[in-house]
Write a protein that holds these residues in place. Structure first.
Motif, PDB file in Angstrom:
ATOM      1  N   TRP A  26       2.774  27.516  17.385  1.00 19.50           N
ATOM      2  CA  TRP A  26       2.932  26.075  17.149  1.00 19.50           C
ATOM      3  C   TRP A  26       4.421  25.771  17.036  1.00 19.50           C
ATOM      4  O   TRP A  26       5.148  26.440  16.303  1.00 19.50           O
ATOM      5  CB  TRP A  26       2.229  25.661  15.853  1.00 19.50           C
ATOM      6  CG  TRP A  26       2.400  24.205  15.527  1.00 19.50           C
ATOM      7  CD1 TRP A  26       1.742  23.158  16.096  1.00 19.50           C
ATOM      8  CD2 TRP A  26       3.298  23.640  14.565  1.00 19.50           C
ATOM      9  NE1 TRP A  26       2.169  21.968  15.552  1.00 19.50           N
ATOM     10  CE2 TRP A  26       3.133  22.245  14.606  1.00 19.50           C
ATOM     11  CE3 TRP A  26       4.230  24.191  13.683  1.00 19.50           C
ATOM     12  CZ2 TRP A  26       3.853  21.376  13.788  1.00 19.50           C
ATOM     13  CZ3 TRP A  26       4.958  23.335  12.869  1.00 19.50           C
ATOM     14  CH2 TRP A  26       4.769  21.947  12.915  1.00 19.50           C
ATOM     15  N   ALA A  27       4.877  24.793  17.831  1.00 19.31           N
ATOM     16  CA  ALA A  27       6.290  24.448  17.829  1.00 19.31           C
ATOM     17  C   ALA A  27       6.467  23.011  18.303  1.00 19.31           C
ATOM     18  O   ALA A  27       5.592  22.442  18.977  1.00 19.31           O
ATOM     19  CB  ALA A  27       7.084  25.388  18.737  1.00 19.31           C
ATOM     20  N   ARG A  28       7.597  22.449  17.937  1.00 12.93           N
ATOM     21  CA  ARG A  28       7.914  21.096  18.381  1.00 12.93           C
ATOM     22  C   ARG A  28       7.989  21.026  19.898  1.00 12.93           C
ATOM     23  O   ARG A  28       7.522  20.072  20.516  1.00 12.93           O
ATOM     24  CB  ARG A  28       9.258  20.680  17.763  1.00 12.93           C
ATOM     25  CG  ARG A  28       9.730  19.291  18.140  1.00 12.93           C
ATOM     26  CD  ARG A  28      11.019  18.972  17.411  1.00 12.93           C
ATOM     27  NE  ARG A  28      11.524  17.657  17.741  1.00 12.93           N
ATOM     28  CZ  ARG A  28      12.620  17.131  17.218  1.00 12.93           C
ATOM     29  NH1 ARG A  28      13.319  17.808  16.328  1.00 12.93           N
ATOM     30  NH2 ARG A  28      13.015  15.919  17.563  1.00 12.93           N
ATOM     31  N   GLN A  29       8.577  22.053  20.488  1.00 10.20           N
ATOM     32  CA  GLN A  29       8.670  22.153  21.940  1.00 10.20           C
ATOM     33  C   GLN A  29       8.111  23.521  22.360  1.00 10.20           C
ATOM     34  O   GLN A  29       8.865  24.491  22.482  1.00 10.20           O
ATOM     35  CB  GLN A  29      10.113  21.988  22.418  1.00 10.20           C
ATOM     36  CG  GLN A  29      10.677  20.590  22.160  1.00 10.20           C
ATOM     37  CD  GLN A  29      12.093  20.456  22.671  1.00 10.20           C
ATOM     38  OE1 GLN A  29      12.907  21.349  22.523  1.00 10.20           O
ATOM     39  NE2 GLN A  29      12.382  19.317  23.281  1.00 10.20           N
ATOM     40  N   PRO A  30       6.800  23.609  22.549  1.00 14.98           N
ATOM     41  CA  PRO A  30       6.184  24.900  22.855  1.00 14.98           C
ATOM     42  C   PRO A  30       6.760  25.524  24.129  1.00 14.98           C
ATOM     43  O   PRO A  30       7.106  24.826  25.079  1.00 14.98           O
ATOM     44  CB  PRO A  30       4.707  24.545  23.033  1.00 14.98           C
ATOM     45  CG  PRO A  30       4.516  23.267  22.295  1.00 14.98           C
ATOM     46  CD  PRO A  30       5.808  22.536  22.447  1.00 14.98           C
ATOM     47  N   ARG A  31       6.878  26.855  24.113  1.00 15.68           N
ATOM     48  CA  ARG A  31       7.337  27.616  25.267  1.00 15.68           C
ATOM     49  C   ARG A  31       6.143  28.249  25.970  1.00 15.68           C
ATOM     50  O   ARG A  31       5.103  28.448  25.360  1.00 15.68           O
ATOM     51  CB  ARG A  31       8.289  28.728  24.821  1.00 15.68           C
ATOM     52  CG  ARG A  31       9.484  28.281  24.067  1.00 15.68           C
ATOM     53  CD  ARG A  31      10.152  29.446  23.350  1.00 15.68           C
ATOM     54  NE  ARG A  31      10.490  30.544  24.256  1.00 15.68           N
ATOM     55  CZ  ARG A  31      10.912  31.734  23.842  1.00 15.68           C
ATOM     56  NH1 ARG A  31      11.027  31.973  22.545  1.00 15.68           N
ATOM     57  NH2 ARG A  31      11.210  32.678  24.707  1.00 15.68           N
ATOM     58  N   ALA A  32       6.322  28.535  27.244  1.00 20.19           N
ATOM     59  CA  ALA A  32       5.290  29.259  27.982  1.00 20.19           C
ATOM     60  C   ALA A  32       5.504  30.756  27.756  1.00 20.19           C
ATOM     61  O   ALA A  32       6.480  31.322  28.245  1.00 20.19           O
ATOM     62  CB  ALA A  32       5.360  28.918  29.461  1.00 20.19           C
ATOM     63  N   LEU A  33       4.610  31.386  26.997  1.00 28.34           N
ATOM     64  CA  LEU A  33       4.688  32.815  26.711  1.00 28.34           C
ATOM     65  C   LEU A  33       3.386  33.463  27.175  1.00 28.34           C
ATOM     66  O   LEU A  33       2.303  33.014  26.786  1.00 28.34           O
ATOM     67  CB  LEU A  33       4.901  33.071  25.219  1.00 28.34           C
ATOM     68  CG  LEU A  33       6.221  32.579  24.622  1.00 28.34           C
ATOM     69  CD1 LEU A  33       6.202  32.752  23.103  1.00 28.34           C
ATOM     70  CD2 LEU A  33       7.401  33.330  25.221  1.00 28.34           C
ATOM     71  N   PRO A  34       3.464  34.522  27.987  1.00 27.60           N
ATOM     72  CA  PRO A  34       2.254  35.147  28.523  1.00 27.60           C
ATOM     73  C   PRO A  34       1.295  35.587  27.419  1.00 27.60           C
ATOM     74  O   PRO A  34       1.683  36.285  26.490  1.00 27.60           O
ATOM     75  CB  PRO A  34       2.796  36.365  29.294  1.00 27.60           C
ATOM     76  CG  PRO A  34       4.231  36.052  29.572  1.00 27.60           C
ATOM     77  CD  PRO A  34       4.700  35.200  28.433  1.00 27.60           C
ATOM     78  N   GLY A  35       0.056  35.136  27.527  1.00 32.36           N
ATOM     79  CA  GLY A  35      -0.971  35.567  26.593  1.00 32.36           C
ATOM     80  C   GLY A  35      -0.965  34.865  25.255  1.00 32.36           C
ATOM     81  O   GLY A  35      -1.766  35.192  24.384  1.00 32.36           O
ATOM     82  N   VAL A  36      -0.080  33.887  25.069  1.00 33.48           N
ATOM     83  CA  VAL A  36       0.031  33.180  23.790  1.00 33.48           C
ATOM     84  C   VAL A  36      -0.477  31.750  23.960  1.00 33.48           C
ATOM     85  O   VAL A  36       0.010  31.016  24.821  1.00 33.48           O
ATOM     86  CB  VAL A  36       1.487  33.168  23.281  1.00 33.48           C
ATOM     87  CG1 VAL A  36       1.580  32.413  21.956  1.00 33.48           C
ATOM     88  CG2 VAL A  36       2.003  34.598  23.130  1.00 33.48           C
ATOM     89  N   GLU A  37      -1.452  31.372  23.143  1.00 37.35           N
ATOM     90  CA  GLU A  37      -1.993  30.019  23.181  1.00 37.35           C
ATOM     91  C   GLU A  37      -1.030  29.079  22.451  1.00 37.35           C
ATOM     92  O   GLU A  37      -0.619  29.350  21.331  1.00 37.35           O
ATOM     93  CB  GLU A  37      -3.372  29.981  22.513  1.00 37.35           C
ATOM     94  CG  GLU A  37      -4.078  28.648  22.600  1.00 37.35           C
ATOM     95  CD  GLU A  37      -5.425  28.649  21.922  1.00 37.35           C
ATOM     96  OE1 GLU A  37      -6.157  27.659  22.059  1.00 37.35           O
ATOM     97  OE2 GLU A  37      -5.753  29.656  21.234  1.00 37.35           O
ATOM     98  N   MET A  38      -0.683  27.974  23.103  1.00 33.99           N
ATOM     99  CA  MET A  38       0.345  27.086  22.568  1.00 33.99           C
ATOM    100  C   MET A  38      -0.235  25.787  21.999  1.00 33.99           C
ATOM    101  O   MET A  38      -1.193  25.229  22.549  1.00 33.99           O
ATOM    102  CB  MET A  38       1.356  26.740  23.664  1.00 33.99           C
ATOM    103  CG  MET A  38       2.158  27.919  24.145  1.00 33.99           C
ATOM    104  SD  MET A  38       3.238  28.547  22.830  1.00 33.99           S
ATOM    105  CE  MET A  38       3.990  29.933  23.665  1.00 33.99           C
ATOM    106  N   PHE A  39       0.403  25.322  20.917  1.00 34.19           N
ATOM    107  CA  PHE A  39       0.047  24.048  20.308  1.00 34.19           C
ATOM    108  C   PHE A  39       1.326  23.273  20.021  1.00 34.19           C
ATOM    109  O   PHE A  39       2.328  23.863  19.591  1.00 34.19           O
ATOM    110  CB  PHE A  39      -0.712  24.261  18.987  1.00 34.19           C
ATOM    111  CG  PHE A  39      -2.048  24.920  19.146  1.00 34.19           C
ATOM    112  CD1 PHE A  39      -3.214  24.175  19.142  1.00 34.19           C
ATOM    113  CD2 PHE A  39      -2.140  26.308  19.307  1.00 34.19           C
ATOM    114  CE1 PHE A  39      -4.446  24.798  19.281  1.00 34.19           C
ATOM    115  CE2 PHE A  39      -3.369  26.929  19.452  1.00 34.19           C
ATOM    116  CZ  PHE A  39      -4.528  26.179  19.439  1.00 34.19           C
TER     117      PHE A  39
END
Length: 295
Positions: free
Chosen positions: A149-162
């Motif tokens: 979870w981040a203000r500006q999510p990054r694309a990280l392989p295998g990590v679900e982003m919010f």
């Protein structure tokens, strides 16, 4: 700070490095600092650059008289490695139920916890900068289900982003919450009763962000009521942690003395010296802080 002065001099012997408080310090063009006295930077008329000697800059930004000058921070890959080691230990401590084993030992109680696959445990990481991203990827490689979870999510392989709007969903599916956020007005006090209530009952916390993220009485209540199953806290609003602080004696809580990871003096000295040279050469500075975001 003498070790830091020596590191800067090793990286750039031609620089004139003085300590704050010395008469010549008032005329300095670059300030390398962490928690300068309020107003001190404003009283340096020749200042051209402010350089944090750490990854965080909140102590500098909190100065109401902070001059409108470039502000840089230190980014140390080894710092990220050390933080990942510490967080991985904490995740494994809870995942392999070593917290339960240690409690049982004090009661001479023999109990063998079931061994599950790490994919059954979801680790939620708040803050996905250079350090948070490294932690997320390392945990994913170990087989854990990882979400960020981040203000500006990054694309990280295998990590679900919010993103910000997905905070409640992020918390609801997190078994072990890791705080690696920068300290800003938006994140101050984010580890509070409302956040703990939105986690699954029995969730764990690993707090390695900034001390001011944590509302201490809310965590004490959550652990004492067993709403949360355990916590590891490495950073505190006041350090060293006072001997009468309730955290020392809160059940299912491990207190560590701000030891998760630190940047090496040589790395700090080198990055400060390099940015000084870039400033003098009119070149773009490295690791410039976005003042509006606070990191």
């Amino acid at each position: 700070m003498s070790h830091l002065m020596a590191s800067i001099k090793r990286a750039a012997p031609e620089l004139d490095v003085v300590m704050h408080g010395e008469p010549r310090a008032t005329h300095a063009e670059i300030a390398a600092c962490w928690d300068p006295p309020r107003g001190a930077l404003a009283n340096m008329p020749n200042l051209r650059l402010i350089h944090s000697i750490a990854a965080g800059v909140d102590n500098i930004l909190s100065d109401p008289e902070l001059p409108a000058l470039p502000l840089c921070r230190v980014v140390d890959p080894q710092h990220a490695r050390g933080m990942s080691e510490f967080v991985t230990w904490g995740v494994l401590h809870f995942f392999r139920q070593l917290d339960v084993v240690m409690r049982n030992q004090r009661q001479a109680h023999w109990f063998r916890p079931a061994q599950e696959h790490p994919s059954q445990c979801t680790v939620g990481i708040m803050g996905l900068g250079e350090i948070g991203g490294r932690v997320a990827l390392d945990l994913h490689r170990l087989g854990f289900a990882v979400r960020g979870w981040a203000r500006q999510p990054r694309a990280l392989p295998g990590v679900e982003m919010f993103d910000n709007a997905g905070l409640h969903a992020f918390l609801a599916g997190t078994d072990i919450l890791v705080c690696l956020l920068p300290l800003t007005d938006e994140t101050r006090g984010i580890l509070c009763a409302e956040t703990f209530e939105r986690l699954p009952r029995g969730a764990k916390l690993i707090h390695v962000g900034r001390g001011e993220h944590l509302v201490v009485p809310d965590l004490v209540d959550a652990l004492s009521s067993r709403r949360m199953g355990g916590a590891i806290v490495d950073v505190f609003p006041a350090e060293p942690l006072p001997s009468d602080d309730p955290l020392w004696h809160t059940p299912n809580l491990i207190v560590t003395p701000h030891m998760a990871s630190v940047a090496s003096s040589d790395t700090i000295g080198l990055q400060v010296a390099q940015n000084v040279q870039r400033l003098l050469n009119g070149e773009p500075l490295h690791n410039v802080v976005d003042i509006t975001r606070g990191y």
